[in-house]
Design an enzyme around this catalytic site. Structure first.
Site, PDB file in Angstrom:
ATOM      1  N   GLY A   1       0.857  -1.318   0.028  1.00 43.90           N
ATOM      2  CA  GLY A   1       0.066  -0.037  -0.068  1.00 43.90           C
ATOM      3  C   GLY A   1       0.943   1.132   0.024  1.00 43.90           C
ATOM      4  CB  ALA A   2       4.358   1.644  -1.096  1.00 43.38           C
ATOM      5  CB  ALA A   3       0.978   4.646  -4.167  1.00 43.57           C
ATOM      6  N   GLY A   4      -0.297   5.003  -0.602  1.00 41.52           N
ATOM      7  CA  GLY A   4      -1.465   5.273   0.070  1.00 41.52           C
ATOM      8  C   GLY A   4      -1.233   6.488   0.876  1.00 41.52           C
TER       9      GLY A   4
ATOM     10  CB  ILE B   1      -0.477   5.198   6.227  1.00 41.94           C
ATOM     11  CG1 ILE B   1      -1.984   4.973   6.951  1.00 41.94           C
ATOM     12  CG2 ILE B   1       0.408   4.579   7.338  1.00 41.94           C
ATOM     13  CD1 ILE B   1      -2.472   3.799   7.840  1.00 41.94           C
TER      14      ILE B   1
ATOM     15  NE  ARG C   1     -12.592   2.707  10.864  1.00 41.83           N
ATOM     16  CZ  ARG C   1     -12.618   3.136  12.007  1.00 41.83           C
ATOM     17  NH1 ARG C   1     -13.617   2.968  12.513  1.00 41.83           N
ATOM     18  NH2 ARG C   1     -11.463   3.430  12.546  1.00 41.83           N
TER      19      ARG C   1
ATOM     20  CG  ASP D   1      -5.281   1.759  19.002  1.00 42.07           C
ATOM     21  OD1 ASP D   1      -6.393   2.244  18.817  1.00 42.07           O
ATOM     22  OD2 ASP D   1      -4.769   0.506  18.520  1.00 42.07           O
TER      23      ASP D   1
ATOM     24  CG  HIS E   1      -6.711  -1.048  15.637  1.00 40.89           C
ATOM     25  ND1 HIS E   1      -6.323   0.162  16.135  1.00 40.89           N
ATOM     26  CD2 HIS E   1      -7.214  -0.785  14.297  1.00 40.89           C
ATOM     27  CE1 HIS E   1      -6.663   1.089  15.387  1.00 40.89           C
ATOM     28  NE2 HIS E   1      -6.879   0.437  14.228  1.00 40.89           N
TER      29      HIS E   1
HETATM   30  P1  NAX Z   1      -4.948   4.410   1.344  1.00 46.08           P
HETATM   31  O1  NAX Z   1      -6.298   4.103   0.767  1.00 46.08           O
HETATM   32  O2  NAX Z   1      -4.582   5.845   1.481  1.00 46.08           O
HETATM   33  O3  NAX Z   1      -3.917   3.650   1.015  1.00 46.08           O
HETATM   34  C1  NAX Z   1      -4.113   2.177   0.707  1.00 46.08           C
HETATM   35  C2  NAX Z   1      -3.146   1.749  -0.353  1.00 46.08           C
HETATM   36  O4  NAX Z   1      -3.227   0.399  -0.284  1.00 46.08           O
HETATM   37  C3  NAX Z   1      -3.636   1.969  -1.602  1.00 46.08           C
HETATM   38  O5  NAX Z   1      -2.752   2.958  -2.419  1.00 46.08           O
HETATM   39  C4  NAX Z   1      -4.038   0.876  -2.337  1.00 46.08           C
HETATM   40  O6  NAX Z   1      -3.907   1.108  -3.691  1.00 46.08           O
HETATM   41  C5  NAX Z   1      -2.973  -0.118  -1.761  1.00 46.08           C
HETATM   42  N1  NAX Z   1      -3.840  -1.631  -1.755  1.00 46.08           N
HETATM   43  C6  NAX Z   1      -4.759  -2.081  -1.699  1.00 46.08           C
HETATM   44  N2  NAX Z   1      -4.818  -3.170  -1.940  1.00 46.08           N
HETATM   45  C7  NAX Z   1      -3.658  -3.757  -1.994  1.00 46.08           C
HETATM   46  C8  NAX Z   1      -2.895  -5.038  -2.067  1.00 46.08           C
HETATM   47  N3  NAX Z   1      -3.657  -6.110  -2.305  1.00 46.08           N
HETATM   48  N4  NAX Z   1      -1.413  -4.985  -2.331  1.00 46.08           N
HETATM   49  C9  NAX Z   1      -0.777  -3.830  -2.346  1.00 46.08           C
HETATM   50  N5  NAX Z   1      -1.422  -2.517  -2.020  1.00 46.08           N
HETATM   51  C10 NAX Z   1      -2.793  -2.537  -2.085  1.00 46.08           C
HETATM   52  O7  NAX Z   1      -5.241   3.985   3.016  1.00 46.08           O
HETATM   53  P2  NAX Z   1      -4.471   4.386   4.150  1.00 46.08           P
HETATM   54  O8  NAX Z   1      -5.019   5.467   4.835  1.00 46.08           O
HETATM   55  O9  NAX Z   1      -3.042   4.526   3.949  1.00 46.08           O
HETATM   56  O10 NAX Z   1      -4.718   3.254   5.188  1.00 46.08           O
HETATM   57  C11 NAX Z   1      -4.267   2.013   4.946  1.00 46.08           C
HETATM   58  C12 NAX Z   1      -5.026   0.781   5.879  1.00 46.08           C
HETATM   59  O11 NAX Z   1      -4.433   1.036   7.296  1.00 46.08           O
HETATM   60  C13 NAX Z   1      -6.412   0.609   5.935  1.00 46.08           C
HETATM   61  O12 NAX Z   1      -6.805  -0.551   6.078  1.00 46.08           O
HETATM   62  C14 NAX Z   1      -6.584   1.631   7.346  1.00 46.08           C
HETATM   63  O13 NAX Z   1      -7.896   1.192   7.723  1.00 46.08           O
HETATM   64  C15 NAX Z   1      -5.466   1.169   8.074  1.00 46.08           C
HETATM   65  N6  NAX Z   1      -5.393   1.819   9.291  1.00 46.08           N
HETATM   66  C16 NAX Z   1      -4.957   1.050  10.665  1.00 46.08           C
HETATM   67  C17 NAX Z   1      -4.592   1.694  11.746  1.00 46.08           C
HETATM   68  C18 NAX Z   1      -4.189   1.125  12.847  1.00 46.08           C
HETATM   69  O14 NAX Z   1      -3.779   1.571  14.120  1.00 46.08           O
HETATM   70  N7  NAX Z   1      -4.119  -0.542  12.591  1.00 46.08           N
HETATM   71  C19 NAX Z   1      -4.965   3.115  11.924  1.00 46.08           C
HETATM   72  C20 NAX Z   1      -5.197   4.091  10.844  1.00 46.08           C
HETATM   73  C21 NAX Z   1      -5.722   3.253   9.360  1.00 46.08           C
HETATM   74  O15 NAX Z   1      -7.126   3.268   9.941  1.00 46.08           O
END
Ligand code: NAX
Length: 327
Positions: free
Chosen positions: A11-14, A16, A92, A159, A187
């Site tokens: 998810g490196a282009a996302g 976080i 989410r 958290d 979580h």
């Molecule tokens: P984004 O939607 O900005 O980025 C996610 C990225 O993952 C996108 O670029 C997408 O193309 C990529 N992706 C999707 N499926 C993939 C796959 N099969 N292989 C590789 N890449 C893939 O989301 P972002 O805000 O970065 O959040 C990422 C995840 O972190 C979400 O599931 C989010 O709910 C979760 N979180 C977890 C937290 C925690 O404390 N555990 C807190 C923050 C966040 O809610």
């Protein structure tokens, strides 16, 4: 020259990752003397955006950044790396509960788990961030039996940090004055932020704040903070989540200070009556890259009941994804 540590990040282009990759490249996980290589995984449609992230990483000229691999092939990304940060998943949106995502995101983790099993380094350190993080880590562990199961963890450090911040504000203390915070469980909104063992400048935190606040405000404020951030900004926590991942990994690699601990979701060893193998958040101390669950705390009936409710939620999630657990 010191061999670079190789870190795969999904998810490196996302969002976080946009707050996280630059800090990793600057040495914030492995320290200031350790070069790193980044293996960045994305889905095919996001590769263009990923290339832009790589351009910016290049333009920072980080002395510790050895090389950056951008790929949509998990076999390339996960091959023999030292650590994997599984961030990629569907986030989410407003009004969604984490559990709404469970089946969609679970499939990502069963397929990536199989690839990790095939090409991964058995001792790699894994941190799952994509939600539902604990259950995704559970799915990954079931699909990657060649990987040391102790090394498959999920993020509850955000958290933990949220809890530190709320307690510091309430007590008029500094974050650095607080020790021994705990997040128990999942979580999710059933998590149990617990100040029972926390100290502020060596004094019991529970003597310094009102008990009604601790039970009725502190716990729900921390547990629902993610939803509050979504409401305020229209998307889920990104910079603070990135910071939590960096704290999680740097503590795991560099250790916890004497007399303190951190919260990490790890496979249960049966402590506190939590089913063995469930990915459950416990307080842990870390030395030489290995963690130990603090297993002998005296838990009040009030907290124990909440811990069991969080366990039940994790059992229910495990049952929902049963079809993804067969390798
Ligand atoms: P984004 O939607 O900005 O980025 C996610 C990225 O993952 C996108 O670029 C997408 O193309 C990529 N992706 C999707 N499926 C993939 C796959 N099969 N292989 C590789 N890449 C893939 O989301 P972002 O805000 O970065 O959040 C990422 C995840 O972190 C979400 O599931 C989010 O709910 C979760 N979180 C977890 C937290 C925690 O404390 N555990 C807190 C923050 C966040 O809610």
């Amino acid at each position: 020259m010191t061999q670079p540590k190789r870190i795969a990040i999904t998810g490196a282009a996302g969002q976080i990752c946009y707050s996280m990759l630059f800090r990793i490249a600057a040495g914030e996980i492995y320290g200031p003397d350790q070069p790193v290589s980044l293996h960045l995984l994305e889905i095919t449609p996001a590769l263009g955006l990923l290339e832009a992230v790589k351009m910016e990483l290049d333009d920072c000229a980080f002395p510790l950044l050895n090389d950056v691999v951008c790929t949509d092939d998990p076999k390339v990304a996960l091959n023999k790396v030292d650590a994997v940060l599984f961030v990629g998943a569907k986030p989410r949106g407003p009004g969604m509960e984490r559990s709404d995502l469970i089946t969609d995101n679970g499939k990502i983790f069963s397929s990536l788990g199989k690839v990790l099993n095939e090409v991964g380094n058995p001792d790699c350190k894994v941190c799952v961030v994509g939600n539902p993080a604990n259950t995704n880590a559970y799915i990954l562990k079931a699909n990657a039996p060649n990987i040391n199961p102790r090394n498959i963890t999920a993020l509850t450090r955000l958290d933990h940090n949220r809890a530190l911040s709320q307690l510091a504000a309430k007590a008029g203390a500094r974050i650095g004055d607080i020790q021994k915070m705990v997040i128990w469980g999942n979580h999710s909104t059933t998590q149990v932020p617990d100040i029972s063992y926390a100290s502020i400048n060596g004094k019991a935190a529970s003597d310094m704040v009102d008990q009604t606040w601790a039970r009725e405000e502190f716990i729900p404020t921390v547990a629902k903070r993610g939803a509050e951030v979504i409401k305020a900004r229209g998307s889920s926590s990104a910079a603070s989540a990135a910071n939590g991942v960096i704290d999680h990994m740097s503590s795991w690699i560099q250790g916890t200070p004497d007399g303190d601990w951190v919260s990490m979701a790890v496979p249960s060893d049966g402590s506190y009556g939590i089913d063995e193998g469930l990915i459950y958040s416990f307080p842990v101390q870390i030395k030489n890259g290995d963690y130990t669950i603090i297993s002998d705390l005296d838990v009040s009936d009030f907290i124990k009941e909440k811990m069991m409710a969080s366990q039940q939620e994790l059992r229910d999630e495990r049952d929902t994804v049963a079809a993804l657990l067969n390798t």
